[in-house]
Design an enzyme around this catalytic site. Structure first.
Site, PDB file in Angstrom:
ATOM      1  N   ASP A   7       0.872  -1.158   0.000  1.00 27.30           N
ATOM      2  CA  ASP A   7       0.000   0.000   0.000  1.00 27.30           C
ATOM      3  C   ASP A   7       0.921   1.223   0.000  1.00 27.30           C
ATOM      4  OD1 ASP A   7      -2.405   1.594   0.464  1.00 27.30           O
ATOM      5  OD2 ASP A   7      -1.619   1.834   2.497  1.00 27.30           O
ATOM      6  N   ASP A   9      -0.122   5.126   0.894  1.00 28.06           N
ATOM      7  CA  ASP A   9      -0.351   6.100   1.963  1.00 28.06           C
ATOM      8  C   ASP A   9      -0.298   5.441   3.337  1.00 28.06           C
ATOM      9  OD1 ASP A   9      -1.092   8.752   0.628  1.00 28.06           O
ATOM     10  OD2 ASP A   9      -2.371   7.338  -0.438  1.00 28.06           O
ATOM     11  N   ASP A 158      -1.472  -0.565   5.989  1.00 35.11           N
ATOM     12  CA  ASP A 158      -1.660   0.013   7.323  1.00 35.11           C
ATOM     13  C   ASP A 158      -3.124   0.067   7.742  1.00 35.11           C
ATOM     14  OD1 ASP A 158      -2.091   2.042   5.292  1.00 35.11           O
ATOM     15  OD2 ASP A 158      -2.209   3.494   6.927  1.00 35.11           O
TER      16      ASP A 158
END
Length: 215
Positions: A7, A9, A158
């Site tokens: 991922d 961001d 996250d």
């Protein structure tokens, strides 16, 4: 050789503070409630659907908010840093493994960030523009397109939705605690690995057989 799909961001790019500030700036325009730092801590324990309910965002508004957020983020992408310790880890990983990115951020934002930090050559593929709730399908397409072996593929993110997408496809999920969702929220989704520092990715990637995560 393992394939590590990241991922963007909150996992590679340290965008949490910037995104928090921009979404608060957009609140009057789209009619949702701004979030205080204390409220943010509460939101980090929730999944995306619960967050939208909490801040009173209508589902039809979401694509417009995400699009505007991407535009505003593009203006600040030059000042956004890598997650501390990530540069060294990515460089080491790229020497022995295939790296990729799957993100709902835009191609322009990701490309500028990678070039700014001179890490664009470390990644074999970058898939961007994925819908917030469309990561499972996008991850499935990547697995098919690159003929990836599920047992040697890891998805690192996250958020709880990253763990859900990885498990739905059948690849190992590595949840990182330095991004958006809290340790407890991630733990509840039972990722295969739950890590606190980027350097913990190295021994995981070097394992041929991926053990199930034990909380």
């Amino acid at each position: 050789m393992s394939t590590l799909i990241f991922d963007f961001d909150g996992t590679i790019a340290d965008t949490l503070e910037t995104v928090f500030r921009i979404t608060n700036q957009l609140a009057p325009r789209y009619g949702y409630r701004p979030t205080t730092p204390e409220q943010l801590a509460v939101l980090q324990d929730l999944n995306m659907q619960q967050i939208l309910q909490k801040v009173s965002v209508a589902p039809w508004q979401l694509p417009f908010i995400v699009r505007r957020l991407s535009v505003e983020l593009n203006r600040e992408i030059g000042s956004i840093d890598l997650i501390p310790g990530m540069l060294s880890v990515l460089t080491q990983l790229a020497s022995d493994h295939q790296l990729g990115i799957l993100t709902s951020n835009t191609a322009g934002n990701v490309e500028r960030f990678l070039q700014n930090h001179q890490i664009d050559t470390l990644f074999s593929f970058v898939h961007t523009g994925t819908r917030l709730f469309g990561k499972q399908r996008a991850l499935q397409r990547i697995v098919r397109q690159y003929d990836l072996l599920l047992s040697n593929t890891l998805y690192i993110g996250d958020e709880t939705r990253d763990v859900e997408a990885a498990h739905a496809v059948g690849v190992a999920a590595i949840a990182v605690t330095w991004g958006f969702n809290s340790y407890q929220a991630l733990l509840a989704k039972r990722p295969d690995f739950l890590i606190d520092r980027p350097d913990q990715l190295l021994p995981i990637a070097n394992q041929l057989e991926l053990p199930a995560f034990q909380p």
